[in-house]
Write a protein that holds these residues in place. Sequence first.
Motif, short mmCIF file in Angstrom:
data_model
loop_
_atom_site.label_atom_id
_atom_site.label_comp_id
_atom_site.label_asym_id
_atom_site.label_seq_id
_atom_site.Cartn_x
_atom_site.Cartn_y
_atom_site.Cartn_z
N ASN A 71 0.79 -1.23 0.00
CA ASN A 71 0.00 0.00 0.00
C ASN A 71 0.83 1.28 0.00
O ASN A 71 0.30 2.34 -0.32
N THR A 92 -2.64 -3.08 -2.73
CA THR A 92 -3.62 -2.59 -1.77
C THR A 92 -3.65 -1.07 -1.86
O THR A 92 -2.61 -0.43 -1.86
N LYS A 94 -5.28 2.40 -0.14
CA LYS A 94 -6.03 3.02 0.95
C LYS A 94 -6.90 4.12 0.38
O LYS A 94 -6.45 4.92 -0.44
N LYS A 97 -5.52 7.64 0.90
CA LYS A 97 -4.37 8.04 0.11
C LYS A 97 -4.76 8.88 -1.11
O LYS A 97 -3.98 9.70 -1.58
#
Length: 99
Positions: A71, A92, A94, A97
């Motif tokens: 991530n 991954t 978020k 983000k």
Amino acid sequence: MPKKPNKYGLKIMCMTDAKNGYLVDAYIYLGKDSDSQGLPIEYQRLNKPTQAVLRLVASIEGTHRNVTTDNWFTSVELMNILMQKQLTLVGTLKIIKGN
């Protein structure tokens, strides 16, 4: 890492082959501006994690391979650039983000 007893060490950014585990490309991280070394000027304005991935995948551009990241590296910005380089991205993402 504030609680790390010794604040020394090496950080090596690596790309490995998922099938055989061999190292494909790597560089020693030398500080916040070291990710952009060797990249074209238009890529030097991108996020640092994106710069790190672009520096590592230069040798596999156009090979239709998949790049898998965690991530910290994964972003929509990176995905769009890798698509232009005929690479795919799995990672991954978020929600916080953003790009």
